[in-house]
Scaffold this motif. Structure first.
Motif, PDB file in Angstrom:
ATOM      1  N   MET A   1       0.850  -1.193   0.000  1.00 20.49           N
ATOM      2  CA  MET A   1       0.000   0.000   0.000  1.00 20.49           C
ATOM      3  C   MET A   1       0.885   1.242   0.000  1.00 20.49           C
ATOM      4  O   MET A   1       1.931   1.256   0.635  1.00 20.49           O
ATOM      5  CB  MET A   1      -0.913  -0.012   1.221  1.00 20.49           C
ATOM      6  CG  MET A   1      -1.891   1.153   1.264  1.00 20.49           C
ATOM      7  SD  MET A   1      -3.215   0.923   2.465  1.00 20.49           S
ATOM      8  CE  MET A   1      -4.248  -0.262   1.606  1.00 20.49           C
ATOM      9  N   PRO A   2       0.484   2.315  -0.713  1.00 18.72           N
ATOM     10  CA  PRO A   2       1.324   3.517  -0.801  1.00 18.72           C
ATOM     11  C   PRO A   2       1.534   4.183   0.553  1.00 18.72           C
ATOM     12  O   PRO A   2       0.795   3.953   1.520  1.00 18.72           O
ATOM     13  CB  PRO A   2       0.521   4.422  -1.742  1.00 18.72           C
ATOM     14  CG  PRO A   2      -0.390   3.508  -2.484  1.00 18.72           C
ATOM     15  CD  PRO A   2      -0.725   2.411  -1.525  1.00 18.72           C
ATOM     16  N   GLN A   3       2.549   5.029   0.604  1.00 21.10           N
ATOM     17  CA  GLN A   3       2.840   5.841   1.780  1.00 21.10           C
ATOM     18  C   GLN A   3       3.017   7.293   1.352  1.00 21.10           C
ATOM     19  O   GLN A   3       3.292   7.580   0.187  1.00 21.10           O
ATOM     20  CB  GLN A   3       4.103   5.350   2.482  1.00 21.10           C
ATOM     21  CG  GLN A   3       3.998   3.975   3.096  1.00 21.10           C
ATOM     22  CD  GLN A   3       5.262   3.573   3.827  1.00 21.10           C
ATOM     23  OE1 GLN A   3       6.312   4.196   3.682  1.00 21.10           O
ATOM     24  NE2 GLN A   3       5.178   2.518   4.618  1.00 21.10           N
ATOM     25  N   LEU A   4       2.844   8.202   2.304  1.00 21.52           N
ATOM     26  CA  LEU A   4       3.075   9.619   2.066  1.00 21.52           C
ATOM     27  C   LEU A   4       4.443   9.964   2.640  1.00 21.52           C
ATOM     28  O   LEU A   4       4.647   9.918   3.859  1.00 21.52           O
ATOM     29  CB  LEU A   4       1.974  10.450   2.730  1.00 21.52           C
ATOM     30  CG  LEU A   4       1.871  11.920   2.324  1.00 21.52           C
ATOM     31  CD1 LEU A   4       1.656  12.068   0.817  1.00 21.52           C
ATOM     32  CD2 LEU A   4       0.734  12.603   3.078  1.00 21.52           C
ATOM     33  N   ALA A 362      -6.860  14.340  -1.342  1.00 26.56           N
ATOM     34  CA  ALA A 362      -6.132  14.658  -0.117  1.00 26.56           C
ATOM     35  C   ALA A 362      -7.012  15.518   0.780  1.00 26.56           C
ATOM     36  O   ALA A 362      -7.677  16.436   0.306  1.00 26.56           O
ATOM     37  CB  ALA A 362      -4.833  15.390  -0.428  1.00 26.56           C
ATOM     38  N   SER A 363      -7.025  15.210   2.067  1.00 27.14           N
ATOM     39  CA  SER A 363      -7.792  15.998   3.031  1.00 27.14           C
ATOM     40  C   SER A 363      -6.899  16.369   4.211  1.00 27.14           C
ATOM     41  O   SER A 363      -5.980  15.633   4.563  1.00 27.14           O
ATOM     42  CB  SER A 363      -9.016  15.219   3.530  1.00 27.14           C
ATOM     43  OG  SER A 363      -8.626  14.035   4.220  1.00 27.14           O
ATOM     44  N   VAL A 371      -4.654  13.046   5.079  1.00 25.90           N
ATOM     45  CA  VAL A 371      -5.103  11.712   4.682  1.00 25.90           C
ATOM     46  C   VAL A 371      -5.245  11.682   3.164  1.00 25.90           C
ATOM     47  O   VAL A 371      -5.793  12.605   2.566  1.00 25.90           O
ATOM     48  CB  VAL A 371      -6.439  11.331   5.337  1.00 25.90           C
ATOM     49  CG1 VAL A 371      -6.830   9.899   4.975  1.00 25.90           C
ATOM     50  CG2 VAL A 371      -6.370  11.489   6.856  1.00 25.90           C
ATOM     51  N   ILE A 372      -4.736  10.616   2.547  1.00 25.05           N
ATOM     52  CA  ILE A 372      -4.867  10.412   1.108  1.00 25.05           C
ATOM     53  C   ILE A 372      -5.892   9.311   0.872  1.00 25.05           C
ATOM     54  O   ILE A 372      -5.778   8.206   1.430  1.00 25.05           O
ATOM     55  CB  ILE A 372      -3.522  10.021   0.465  1.00 25.05           C
ATOM     56  CG1 ILE A 372      -2.420  11.011   0.869  1.00 25.05           C
ATOM     57  CG2 ILE A 372      -3.664   9.947  -1.054  1.00 25.05           C
ATOM     58  CD1 ILE A 372      -2.689  12.448   0.494  1.00 25.05           C
ATOM     59  N   ARG A 402     -11.489   5.129   0.023  1.00 20.07           N
ATOM     60  CA  ARG A 402     -10.811   4.450   1.130  1.00 20.07           C
ATOM     61  C   ARG A 402      -9.451   5.095   1.367  1.00 20.07           C
ATOM     62  O   ARG A 402      -8.773   5.528   0.427  1.00 20.07           O
ATOM     63  CB  ARG A 402     -10.630   2.962   0.833  1.00 20.07           C
ATOM     64  CG  ARG A 402      -9.731   2.645  -0.346  1.00 20.07           C
ATOM     65  CD  ARG A 402      -9.738   1.162  -0.666  1.00 20.07           C
ATOM     66  NE  ARG A 402      -8.823   0.827  -1.752  1.00 20.07           N
ATOM     67  CZ  ARG A 402      -7.592   0.355  -1.577  1.00 20.07           C
ATOM     68  NH1 ARG A 402      -7.126   0.162  -0.351  1.00 20.07           N
ATOM     69  NH2 ARG A 402      -6.816   0.069  -2.610  1.00 20.07           N
ATOM     70  N   PRO A 403      -9.036   5.194   2.627  1.00 17.46           N
ATOM     71  CA  PRO A 403      -7.731   5.791   2.924  1.00 17.46           C
ATOM     72  C   PRO A 403      -6.608   4.845   2.521  1.00 17.46           C
ATOM     73  O   PRO A 403      -6.672   3.645   2.783  1.00 17.46           O
ATOM     74  CB  PRO A 403      -7.778   5.992   4.440  1.00 17.46           C
ATOM     75  CG  PRO A 403      -8.718   4.931   4.932  1.00 17.46           C
ATOM     76  CD  PRO A 403      -9.744   4.762   3.854  1.00 17.46           C
TER      77      PRO A 403
END
Length: 451
Positions: A1-4, A362-363, A371-372, A402-403
């Motif tokens: 799963m991606p990360q920021l 993005a929020s 949160v992405i 979904r986050p």
């Protein structure tokens, strides 16, 4: 799963930073602040991925480099609350609490101008040789050094200007204010602007405006708990064709079972946070929630909104006409405090021809989190929420959100006031994100693969 992944903090403002926005054609990022300045940062992108590649970079891959380019000390008398680029990237608008809108362009300084005038060359603004050429090694400007100057100041609002934005074709500029009004200005030659509409139908402070990505449709959100949708009626003037009022209760935040440990840690409250929440008695809102933020999907069929209660709502257009109404189809819990900012981008890891991938949202807000969210169309069985039906080419599909990545305390203990994706005409920089906080800092992030 991606990360920021945090790429770094940029030289920040002396007071709270309120807005960040990437230039759509050049390697520039703009921010604004209570300190009344606008900061421009230039950046260099790493070598592009091979043609056709849709994979996300890894955290160890080469990173973009950012540096402070200019500090524009504006003539605004109070906080600069909002900045927005024109689609051609040559003009920057600023909205201020002093009730005015500034329009900024690059001009040749007077000393150089005098030299040219002696040679018989008249005029103020002349693009330098190569100004239209893209160059990732600088900000796209060569030749004589130019300075950003306020070429026009737009007046009319009676109170604080909260948000500004150019239409997708650059022909219109909109602004909104605490005076409950939304103004639309027509962009004319020689930095001239004509007000063509003043809409006064909100009953409270107007927090933000957002233009449709392809059409002259304008959304505005307000303290009065309504989203107004307006367009230029061919049979009349600018008209509000819908006053949308959020009604759906929120669905609980669902974290996928396949989520990374970093995502779970960012979204799940700690034992200390749970204890603090239990001790904190917050009376329920006696009025409907203020709507703080808006963001259009890249395709233009959906509109996201964020408000006081920390949820994200998705609205879907029911029809194909400019004045087709929007229906609230989803409301998910997202943040524990107000959602101050939303930004929507095409997905950097999916081909642009995909009809089911609606991009990344993005929020950010008062709980200090970014949160992405992955937004897509799919079957009800893969959606964690009660399905909201939509029709796509005759097949029943539902919108899913979904986050996929999150960070807590993104600006230490400060509110995150704004987030903005890098969305450019040339598709370069997809997956880059900037944020601005109450601490005055400006940070840059990118979506990377989970190694």
């Amino acid at each position: 799963m991606p990360q920021l992944q945090l790429l770094g903090g940029l030289p920040g403002h002396a007071e709270p930073a309120w807005c960040v926005t990437f230039n759509p054609t050049r390697n520039l990022l703009a921010s604004c602040s209570t300190d009344r300045s606008i900061r421009l940062y230039s950046y260099t992108l790493p070598s592009p991925s091979p043609p056709g590649s849709t994979s996300l970079p890894s955290s160890s891959d080469s990173k973009p480099s950012f540096s402070l380019n200019k500090v524009i000390d504006t003539d605004h008398k109070r906080t600069v609350r909002s900045v927005a680029w024109s689609p051609d990237g040559r003009t920057l608008a600023s909205g201020s609490f002093d009730s005015t809108v500034g329009v900024w362009e690059e001009v040749i300084p007077e000393s150089d101008e005098e030299e040219d005038n002696e040679d018989g060359n008249q005029g103020v603004y002349r693009p330098a040789a190569g100004a239209d050429e893209e160059d990732d090694d600088d900000d796209g400007i060569s030749g004589k050094e130019k300075e950003w100057e306020c070429v026009t100041t737009l007046e009319g609002h009676e109170s604080e200007c909260k948000s500004v934005g150019f239409s997708s074709d650059g022909a219109l500029l909109a602004s909104c204010s605490r005076d409950k009004s939304v103004w639309v200005w027509e962009v004319q030659p020689d930095a001239d602007f004509e007000c063509i509409a003043v809409m006064m139908e909100h009953s409270q402070d107007v927090k933000c405006i957002a233009w449709h990505p392809h059409e002259e449709v304008l959304a505005s959100a307000s303290y009065d708990s309504h989203i107004h949708l307006a367009f230029d009626d061919p049979d009349s003037d600018w008209t509000i064709f819908q006053k949308a009022h959020p009604k759906m209760p929120p669905a609980p935040l669902t974290i996928p079972s396949t989520s990374s440990s970093s995502l779970i840690a960012a979204l799940m409250p700690t034992a200390e946070e749970k204890a603090a929440e239990q001790k904190l008695v917050v009376p329920p809102l006696e009025e409907d929630e203020t709507i703080w933020s808006l963001a259009w999907s890249p395709c233009g069929r959906y509109l996201a909104s964020g408000g006081d209660m920390g949820g994200i709502r998705i609205w879907q257009r029911r029809g194909t006409q400019p004045d087709s109404p929007f229906e609230e189809i989803l409301h998910t819990a997202a943040h524990s405090r107000s959602v101050f900012s939303l930004s929507w981008t095409p997905s950097p890891s999916t081909p642009s021809t995909s009809e089911t991938d609606l991009g990344l949202l993005a929020s950010a807000g008062g709980d200090g989190k970014i949160v992405i969210w992955q937004v897509q169309l799919g079957t009800p069985s893969t959606n964690g929420h009660e399905p909201s039906e939509s029709e796509s080419e005759g097949h029943k599909q539902v919108l899913q959100i979904r986050p996929i990545a999150a960070v807590k305390d993104a600006h230490d203990v400060s509110d995150v006031n704004a987030v903005g994706w890098c969305v450019r005409d040339d598709k370069k920089g997809l997956g880059l994100l900037s944020s601005a906080g109450d601490d005055g800092s400006v940070k840059v992030w990118r979506i990377v693969s989970d190694e």
